[in-house]
Motif scaffolding. Structure first.
Motif, PDB file in Angstrom:
ATOM      1  N   ASP A  92       0.829  -1.197   0.000  1.00 65.09           N
ATOM      2  CA  ASP A  92       0.000   0.000   0.000  1.00 65.09           C
ATOM      3  C   ASP A  92       0.868   1.253   0.000  1.00 65.09           C
ATOM      4  O   ASP A  92       2.099   1.200   0.101  1.00 65.09           O
ATOM      5  CB  ASP A  92      -1.015  -0.028   1.144  1.00 65.09           C
ATOM      6  CG  ASP A  92      -0.428   0.296   2.513  1.00 65.09           C
ATOM      7  OD1 ASP A  92       0.707   0.813   2.591  1.00 65.09           O
ATOM      8  OD2 ASP A  92      -1.104   0.039   3.528  1.00 65.09           O
ATOM      9  N   VAL A  93       0.238   2.393  -0.117  1.00 61.84           N
ATOM     10  CA  VAL A  93       0.941   3.653  -0.351  1.00 61.84           C
ATOM     11  C   VAL A  93       1.906   4.010   0.778  1.00 61.84           C
ATOM     12  O   VAL A  93       2.881   4.732   0.568  1.00 61.84           O
ATOM     13  CB  VAL A  93      -0.087   4.786  -0.576  1.00 61.84           C
ATOM     14  CG1 VAL A  93      -0.886   5.044   0.691  1.00 61.84           C
ATOM     15  CG2 VAL A  93       0.587   6.058  -1.059  1.00 61.84           C
ATOM     16  N   HIS A  94       1.669   3.507   1.989  1.00 61.18           N
ATOM     17  CA  HIS A  94       2.495   3.854   3.142  1.00 61.18           C
ATOM     18  C   HIS A  94       3.746   2.993   3.276  1.00 61.18           C
ATOM     19  O   HIS A  94       4.548   3.214   4.186  1.00 61.18           O
ATOM     20  CB  HIS A  94       1.661   3.741   4.420  1.00 61.18           C
ATOM     21  CG  HIS A  94       0.427   4.575   4.409  1.00 61.18           C
ATOM     22  ND1 HIS A  94       0.460   5.954   4.453  1.00 61.18           N
ATOM     23  CD2 HIS A  94      -0.882   4.234   4.328  1.00 61.18           C
ATOM     24  CE1 HIS A  94      -0.774   6.419   4.412  1.00 61.18           C
ATOM     25  NE2 HIS A  94      -1.610   5.411   4.335  1.00 61.18           N
ATOM     26  N   GLY A  96       6.258   2.334   0.896  1.00 59.10           N
ATOM     27  CA  GLY A  96       7.186   2.497  -0.216  1.00 59.10           C
ATOM     28  C   GLY A  96       8.609   2.088   0.139  1.00 59.10           C
ATOM     29  O   GLY A  96       9.307   1.464  -0.671  1.00 59.10           O
ATOM     30  N   THR A  97       9.060   2.428   1.339  1.00 60.05           N
ATOM     31  CA  THR A  97      10.416   2.044   1.747  1.00 60.05           C
ATOM     32  C   THR A  97      10.545   0.532   1.829  1.00 60.05           C
ATOM     33  O   THR A  97      11.551  -0.053   1.398  1.00 60.05           O
ATOM     34  CB  THR A  97      10.776   2.676   3.104  1.00 60.05           C
ATOM     35  OG1 THR A  97      10.702   4.102   2.994  1.00 60.05           O
ATOM     36  CG2 THR A  97      12.186   2.279   3.531  1.00 60.05           C
ATOM     37  N   ARG A 100      10.986  -0.927  -1.651  1.00 61.25           N
ATOM     38  CA  ARG A 100      12.344  -0.796  -2.188  1.00 61.25           C
ATOM     39  C   ARG A 100      13.307  -1.778  -1.525  1.00 61.25           C
ATOM     40  O   ARG A 100      14.177  -2.360  -2.191  1.00 61.25           O
ATOM     41  CB  ARG A 100      12.826   0.647  -2.022  1.00 61.25           C
ATOM     42  CG  ARG A 100      12.086   1.635  -2.921  1.00 61.25           C
ATOM     43  CD  ARG A 100      12.718   3.014  -2.873  1.00 61.25           C
ATOM     44  NE  ARG A 100      12.532   3.656  -1.571  1.00 61.25           N
ATOM     45  CZ  ARG A 100      11.456   4.383  -1.252  1.00 61.25           C
ATOM     46  NH1 ARG A 100      10.465   4.527  -2.117  1.00 61.25           N
ATOM     47  NH2 ARG A 100      11.360   4.952  -0.059  1.00 61.25           N
ATOM     48  N   TRP A 111       4.495  -1.422  -6.161  1.00 65.30           N
ATOM     49  CA  TRP A 111       4.063  -0.294  -5.326  1.00 65.30           C
ATOM     50  C   TRP A 111       3.673   0.849  -6.231  1.00 65.30           C
ATOM     51  O   TRP A 111       4.425   1.206  -7.149  1.00 65.30           O
ATOM     52  CB  TRP A 111       5.187   0.124  -4.373  1.00 65.30           C
ATOM     53  CG  TRP A 111       4.837   1.279  -3.478  1.00 65.30           C
ATOM     54  CD1 TRP A 111       4.029   1.236  -2.367  1.00 65.30           C
ATOM     55  CD2 TRP A 111       5.282   2.634  -3.590  1.00 65.30           C
ATOM     56  NE1 TRP A 111       3.940   2.478  -1.791  1.00 65.30           N
ATOM     57  CE2 TRP A 111       4.702   3.358  -2.515  1.00 65.30           C
ATOM     58  CE3 TRP A 111       6.103   3.299  -4.496  1.00 65.30           C
ATOM     59  CZ2 TRP A 111       4.930   4.712  -2.333  1.00 65.30           C
ATOM     60  CZ3 TRP A 111       6.322   4.666  -4.319  1.00 65.30           C
ATOM     61  CH2 TRP A 111       5.756   5.351  -3.232  1.00 65.30           C
ATOM     62  N   ASP A 112       2.489   1.393  -5.994  1.00 69.24           N
ATOM     63  CA  ASP A 112       1.984   2.478  -6.832  1.00 69.24           C
ATOM     64  C   ASP A 112       1.272   3.475  -5.934  1.00 69.24           C
ATOM     65  O   ASP A 112       0.199   3.182  -5.388  1.00 69.24           O
ATOM     66  CB  ASP A 112       1.023   1.923  -7.895  1.00 69.24           C
ATOM     67  CG  ASP A 112       0.528   2.979  -8.872  1.00 69.24           C
ATOM     68  OD1 ASP A 112       0.677   4.190  -8.579  1.00 69.24           O
ATOM     69  OD2 ASP A 112      -0.009   2.601  -9.929  1.00 69.24           O
ATOM     70  N   ARG A 113       1.877   4.631  -5.781  1.00 68.87           N
ATOM     71  CA  ARG A 113       1.331   5.633  -4.855  1.00 68.87           C
ATOM     72  C   ARG A 113      -0.014   6.195  -5.316  1.00 68.87           C
ATOM     73  O   ARG A 113      -0.711   6.866  -4.548  1.00 68.87           O
ATOM     74  CB  ARG A 113       2.329   6.771  -4.653  1.00 68.87           C
ATOM     75  CG  ARG A 113       2.492   7.681  -5.840  1.00 68.87           C
ATOM     76  CD  ARG A 113       3.385   8.863  -5.496  1.00 68.87           C
ATOM     77  NE  ARG A 113       4.770   8.451  -5.315  1.00 68.87           N
ATOM     78  CZ  ARG A 113       5.610   9.046  -4.479  1.00 68.87           C
ATOM     79  NH1 ARG A 113       5.195  10.041  -3.726  1.00 68.87           N
ATOM     80  NH2 ARG A 113       6.851   8.640  -4.387  1.00 68.87           N
ATOM     81  N   THR A 114      -0.402   5.951  -6.568  1.00 69.32           N
ATOM     82  CA  THR A 114      -1.653   6.512  -7.080  1.00 69.32           C
ATOM     83  C   THR A 114      -2.865   5.638  -6.785  1.00 69.32           C
ATOM     84  O   THR A 114      -3.998   6.071  -6.995  1.00 69.32           O
ATOM     85  CB  THR A 114      -1.566   6.730  -8.603  1.00 69.32           C
ATOM     86  OG1 THR A 114      -1.510   5.462  -9.269  1.00 69.32           O
ATOM     87  CG2 THR A 114      -0.336   7.548  -8.962  1.00 69.32           C
ATOM     88  N   ASP A 116      -5.807   3.902  -4.818  1.00 70.54           N
ATOM     89  CA  ASP A 116      -6.577   3.974  -3.580  1.00 70.54           C
ATOM     90  C   ASP A 116      -6.904   2.551  -3.119  1.00 70.54           C
ATOM     91  O   ASP A 116      -6.482   1.572  -3.740  1.00 70.54           O
ATOM     92  CB  ASP A 116      -7.847   4.798  -3.777  1.00 70.54           C
ATOM     93  CG  ASP A 116      -8.752   4.249  -4.878  1.00 70.54           C
ATOM     94  OD1 ASP A 116      -8.504   3.133  -5.380  1.00 70.54           O
ATOM     95  OD2 ASP A 116      -9.723   4.953  -5.248  1.00 70.54           O
ATOM     96  N   THR A 133       0.078  -4.634   4.007  1.00 69.24           N
ATOM     97  CA  THR A 133      -0.418  -3.382   4.553  1.00 69.24           C
ATOM     98  C   THR A 133      -0.395  -3.437   6.075  1.00 69.24           C
ATOM     99  O   THR A 133      -0.326  -4.518   6.668  1.00 69.24           O
ATOM    100  CB  THR A 133      -1.856  -3.111   4.070  1.00 69.24           C
ATOM    101  OG1 THR A 133      -2.314  -1.852   4.579  1.00 69.24           O
ATOM    102  CG2 THR A 133      -2.807  -4.206   4.529  1.00 69.24           C
TER     103      THR A 133
END
Length: 237
Positions: A92-94, A96-97, A100, A111-114, A116, A133
């Motif tokens: 999920d968007v939170h 990202g680290t 990677r 991972w896709d920050r766009t 929902d 998540t």
């Protein structure tokens, strides 16, 4: 006859419960609901439920416990099978680290920050990915076929949790940390024009991402990531 049943959650699942319910037996109305719905009503998402016991006997998620029963909820057994081999993940968007860091280990971590919440569930289902998540509500969505709650606040703790839960076999330096695509060796001559002058003079070994075209070499930042990979491999061993 109306009554209640008691639910005991294994201590390892306490972080999933509201604070007022942690470490104690919870009583809920016995209204004929399936066992999995009873457990979710207490606060444990179905993705985190392992074995279920009713009055000490194994039970199925669809069983309907009667009033007066004692339900015990155990965590998912590790390592947990994934829908694909090797496992594929969507974060999920939170996280990202974490995405990677998993890519550094060669794990397929999208991972896709766009996206929902509905978009995450849709993509996870369409691509047979396990959704990672820390959002318990997201894990309770009915359309989500595979998900996992990530334990820990520190990204390295989170990596170790995911590696342990799914029995991952790291293949370091085989994926692009930017997009997650596979890396392939590439001759220095083919990428020379894309390299800073100092890099051209200093390094001889390169790889390119088959998806986004990004070029990689073991630069000055490599020692820090090498140490991270070594710690993960040592803990896994």
């Amino acid at each position: 006859m109306t009554g209640t049943l008691a639910v005991e959650v294994d201590p390892s699942l306490d972080p999933l419960l509201p604070p007022r319910r942690r470490g104690r037996r919870v009583h809920v109305v016995a209204d004929g609901s399936a066992l999995v719905h009873v457990v979710e009503s207490v606060g444990v998402p179905r993705t985190e439920v392992g074995a279920l016991l009713v009055d000490g006997a194994p039970a199925a998620p669809g069983d309907r416990p009667r009033a007066g029963a004692l339900v015990r909820v155990l965590p998912v057994a590790r390592p947990q099978p994934a829908p694909t081999d090797p496992p594929r993940f969507l974060l999920d968007v939170h996280l990202g680290t974490l995405a990677r860091r998993l890519r550094v280990l060669g794990v397929d971590a999208a991972w896709d920050r766009t996206l929902d919440d509905p978009g995450l569930v849709e993509r996870a289902a369409a691509q047979d990915r396990v959704l990672l998540t820390r959002d318990r509500g997201l894990l309770r969505r009915r359309a989500l076929p595979h998900g996992a709650y990530v334990r820990g606040q520190d990204p390295e703790e989170q990596v170790l949790d995911v590696v342990d839960r799914f029995g991952l076999v790291p293949r370091p330096w085989t994926r692009c940390t930017a997009c997650g695509g596979p890396l392939a060796p590439v001759a220095k001559e083919e990428v020379a024009a894309e390299l800073p002058e100092g890099t051209r003079r200093t390094y001889e070994t390169f790889a390119r991402c088959a998806s986004c075209g990004r070029v990689y070499w073991h630069g000055a930042h490599g020692a820090r990531l090498d140490a991270f990979v070594t710690r993960v491999l040592d803990r896994r061993a």
